[in-house]
Motif scaffolding. Structure first.
Motif, short mmCIF file in Angstrom:
data_model
loop_
_atom_site.label_atom_id
_atom_site.label_comp_id
_atom_site.label_asym_id
_atom_site.label_seq_id
_atom_site.Cartn_x
_atom_site.Cartn_y
_atom_site.Cartn_z
N PRO A 124 35.35 37.15 50.26
CA PRO A 124 36.16 38.34 49.95
C PRO A 124 35.31 39.60 50.04
O PRO A 124 34.09 39.55 49.87
N MET A 125 35.95 40.70 50.30
CA MET A 125 35.24 41.98 50.22
C MET A 125 34.49 42.08 48.89
O MET A 125 33.32 42.48 48.84
N ALA A 126 35.15 41.71 47.81
CA ALA A 126 34.55 41.68 46.47
C ALA A 126 35.37 40.73 45.62
O ALA A 126 36.56 40.51 45.88
N SER A 127 34.74 40.18 44.59
CA SER A 127 35.41 39.22 43.71
C SER A 127 35.29 39.67 42.27
O SER A 127 34.24 40.17 41.85
N TYR A 128 36.37 39.51 41.51
CA TYR A 128 36.26 39.62 40.07
C TYR A 128 35.31 38.52 39.57
O TYR A 128 35.04 37.55 40.29
N ALA A 129 34.86 38.64 38.35
CA ALA A 129 33.90 37.66 37.82
C ALA A 129 34.48 36.26 37.73
O ALA A 129 33.72 35.28 37.69
N ASP A 130 35.81 36.13 37.71
CA ASP A 130 36.42 34.80 37.66
C ASP A 130 36.65 34.22 39.05
O ASP A 130 37.22 33.13 39.18
N SER B 24 33.02 42.75 34.21
CA SER B 24 34.04 42.82 35.26
C SER B 24 35.43 43.01 34.68
O SER B 24 36.19 43.85 35.15
N LEU B 25 35.78 42.23 33.71
CA LEU B 25 37.13 42.19 33.15
C LEU B 25 37.05 42.27 31.62
O LEU B 25 36.40 41.43 31.02
N ALA C 66 44.47 42.25 29.46
CA ALA C 66 43.86 40.99 29.90
C ALA C 66 44.62 40.49 31.12
O ALA C 66 45.01 39.33 31.21
N ASN C 67 44.82 41.39 32.06
CA ASN C 67 45.64 41.11 33.23
C ASN C 67 44.99 41.75 34.44
O ASN C 67 44.52 42.88 34.38
N HIS C 68 44.91 41.02 35.55
CA HIS C 68 44.39 41.62 36.78
C HIS C 68 45.21 41.15 37.97
O HIS C 68 45.91 40.14 37.92
N ILE C 69 45.12 41.92 39.06
CA ILE C 69 45.92 41.69 40.26
C ILE C 69 44.98 41.35 41.41
O ILE C 69 44.01 42.06 41.64
#
Length: 743
Positions: free
Chosen positions: A450-456, A80-81, A197-200
């Protein structure tokens, strides 16, 4: 009310994301940008083509490659990330070939040679290439390159992410023909890393759509490696974050170049020369630059030594870590083992996983190989720390998130194959990310996902919630319990039952009083709210599953009676969609919803909803309508998700032998709608030549899961069987590989 909630939710989601970006949306967002979440149908590569033909990985390092062996995606530290490679595609030509923004994107190898006439150079991707797998039982791509005949050179690369490591290794075997004029040769390896190593929240763009300009790269002389790194603040968490990627050969390099990207330079960057240009222009030598800032690139050279049989070998290692020290440590560990030992460890690891799985009883080798690839792709999509499973590791389209819609079916595949603990972990992840008093959301009512989730667990897509996912979420939380036994089964259900209650309470209240249908809401990733069969059937499945869970756990609260009453009203509303003249159910109000497909929603009505017994005339009519629509779609100019229809129809036929009539369709999909390596995209499009081409996020894990379950339902299942040999072993036994490379 539902429409207003959905529309307001999307606006709030965008506002929250914009606030994370200093109160102004990134320039890449919206119409004309590389990420436009308002597009009517993004399943046909609206975010740029997916240039993927093969995949290697170990759940920490995930590497996707195109058919020429270029690394186009490099996810670390999970699928995912985050994507640590810079590779941005723009379009396809009439033959389906992908065009990138700049020529130096991705990671790939080249060969420098000398003859009596002088020196020359070529990137391997410019030679004729053939790609396949070391074995159908492994995620180990093998790519063979042949130089123009006058050079007499051939190169084979074998790619592997060793198990339980933070590394990816690429073994290169080089051979000279007897009449080759080449006297000396070197491998030059190039990488355009994009460490991040950054996500929004709500906007999955930082690791592909808006590459940063604050990178640093340096040659580490003691480690004989180039380390590319980034550090800063993660916008999703507000916490300090960092990552580093180290690149090196298994043995000391003979030259290096650290420089700035010559084609997409960063404002204020160091302006060091790009190793890509140094390698490909005379005298084809790297300049020795040791440090660069901004948008950086990395290149290393290693001289080759040919043995008496004109064979040579080299190994490239890419390793990740939270900082340069840890990335270099991971690189050292990967160097310590031989490639043969690493491949043997990979075989053992995958044998342990696959030995407990099932395969279809099929006479078609292609169906069997695609079924195997479906199981492998599912495992590679899992983030072990949280149990999340991404739709695809790719960033074009940006599918490195977990959709509970997909996950409900992926869980079914895992449960069918005995991976109970993985599904338990996955569903506990779902229970955690659901909106609740302990996990409140400003954009989503309690009981929804949520519509979709990051792995965290951070929201990873722009639509705040979708009513079909709420229903499917209840189903997967309950369905997993039916595979469990003993005290553990009850403990599991007690743990997730509060999440089931919240969702069922919401679905009971979210009703259109004029029709008995569910309230108007977002469905199936479409930004336009609708009130269709797609939402109705999944709400029906969710409420029915909630009632079954209540009975299993002994819940006698009056709310269960309200769920039952709501289920009855919804059943009547769905019955009202039945069209006797067509002997099938109508879509309802799906205006503006580009994703709803009659054969897909009809397929779900057959399974997993199973709205009525299969012997009911209405269900027989629905089965015939879905099968006919599916077959017509497969003849069209483009399509997607025919697996939903195939799976539903296979269940409606009752499985083998009655479903035998579907074997031709199953074989057609395996043969025609996949890449040469057996990977499904989310969609397919027909080229001018008439040949279908898979597009969008290969491998698309949900498409693979639908195919796999359909194959088992059509053909029946049997224990997994392994191939008797593999490309590596054959090459070592035949002498095609140097003995030193085989030890």
């Amino acid at each position: 009310m539902g429409a207003r909630l959905a529309a307001a939710g999307v606006g709030l989601a965008m506002l929250a994301a914009a606030q994370a970006e200093a109160l102004s949306p990134p320039p890449t967002l919206g119409p004309g940008g590389c990420y436009d979440p308002t597009q009517s149908n993004a399943d046909f590569e609206a975010y740029g083509p997916t240039d993927v033909n093969a995949q290697a990985g170990n759940n920490r390092m995930t590497v996707n490659e195109n058919s020429a062996g270029t690394i186009t995606v490099l996810k670390y530290p999970n699928p995912s990330l985050y994507n640590q490679i810079k590779y941005f595609t723009l379009s396809r030509d009439a033959r389906g070939r992908v065009r990138t923004r700049f020529p130096n994107e991705g990671s790939f190898a080249g060969i420098r040679w000398t003859t009596r006439r002088g020196a020359g150079f070529a990137w391997l991707r410019n030679w004729r290439a053939r790609q396949g797998w070391d074995s159908p039982d492994l995620p180990v791509p093998v790519t063979t390159y042949r130089a123009p005949r006058r050079l007499g050179l051939s190169v084979t690369t074998i790619d592997l992410a060793p198990p339980r490591s933070d590394a990816f290794v690429r073994e290169l075997w080089i051979r000279r023909s007897r009449r080759s004029p080449v006297r000396h040769a070197s491998v030059i390896y190039f990488a355009n890393f994009n460490p991040v190593a950054n996500h929004i929240p709500f906007l999955p763009i930082t690791d592909w759509c808006s590459p940063g300009s604050d990178q640093h790269a340096a040659y580490d002389r003691p480690g004989r490696a180039i380390v590319s790194s980034w550090s800063g603040v993660d916008q999703a968490t507000g916490s300090p974050s960092s990552v580093a990627v180290a690149l090196g050969f298994d043995r000391p390099d003979s030259s290096h170049q650290v420089g700035e990207d010559a084609y997409d330079p960063a404002p204020g960057g160091s302006r060091g020369s790009d190793g890509y240009d140094q390698a490909r222009t005379p005298p084809y030598r790297l300049g020795g630059g040791t440090e660069a800032d901004g948008q950086t690139t990395a290149a290393l050279t290693r001289a080759l030594r040919f043995d008496r049989s004109r064979r040579a070998a080299a190994r490239v290692v890419i390793a990740g870590g939270a900082d340069a020290t840890r990335a270099l440590a991971a690189l050292r560990r990967a160097r310590q083992a031989s490639f043969a030992a690493q491949l043997a460890a990979g075989r053992r690891d995958w044998h342990r996983f696959l030995a407990r799985t099932r395969l279809p009883v099929s006479s078609s080798k292609r169906v069997m190989d695609v079924a195997k690839r479906s199981l492998i792709s599912l495992r590679l999509a899992r983030a072990p720390d949280t149990g999340a499973i991404v739709a695809s590791a790719n960033t074009q389209g940006p599918y490195g998130e977990d959709w509970i819609r997909d996950g409900a079916f992926l869980n079914r595949v895992l449960d069918l194959n005995g991976f109970r603990s993985w599904v338990t972990q996955h569903n506990r992840f779902y229970a955690r990310v659901q909106t609740s008093p302990g996990n409140p959301s400003a954009v989503r009512p309690p009981g929804n996902w949520p519509m979709a989730s990051y792995a965290d667990g951070v929201d990873g897509a722009p639509i705040p919630w979708e009513i079909d996912e709420t229903g499917l979420g209840i189903w997967t939380l309950y369905d997993h319990w039916t595979f469990l036994r003993g005290a553990g089964a009850r403990a599991y259900l007690q743990g997730v039952y509060p999440a089931i209650v919240r969702s069922a309470d919401f679905l009971t209240s979210c009703e259109d009083p004029t029709s008995g249908m569910q309230c108007t809401a977002n469905e199936d990733d479409n930004p336009t709210p609708s009130q269709s069969l797609h939402g109705a059937e999944t709400v029906y499945l969710g409420l029915r599953s909630a009632i079954a869970a209540a009975h299993a756990i002994g819940d006698r609260d009056p709310r269960v009676g309200r769920w039952q009453a709501r289920l009855g009203r919804l059943r009547a509303a769905i019955d009202g969609l039945y069209d006797p003249s067509k002997r099938a159910y109508r879509e309802g109000n799906s205006s503006g919803n580009a994703y709803n497909l009659d054969y897909g929603d009809g397929g779900w009505l057959l399974w997993p909803v199973r709205f009525r017994p299969y012997g009911d005339p209405r269900m027989r009519g629905e089965r015939a309508a879905v099968e006919s629509a599916m077959r017509a779609a497969l003849k069209g100019p483009r399509g997607q998700y025919e697996g939903k229809a195939l799976l539903g129809v296979a269940y409606a036929y009752g499985g083998p032998p009655s479903a035998a009539r579907l074997r031709g369709t199953l074989a057609y999909m395996a043969r025609t709608l996949t890449t040469p390596t057996g990977l499904f995209g989310e969609s397919w499009t027909r080229l001018r030549s008439g040949r279908p081409l898979p597009v969008q996020d290969m491998p698309h894990v949900w498409e693979h899961a639908l195919f796999y379950m359909a194959a088992l339902r059509i053909d029946g299942s049997r224990p997994y069987s392994f191939a008797r040999t593999d490309a590596f072993t054959r090459a070592c036994r035949s002498g095609a590989a140097a003995p030193a490379a085989c030890r």
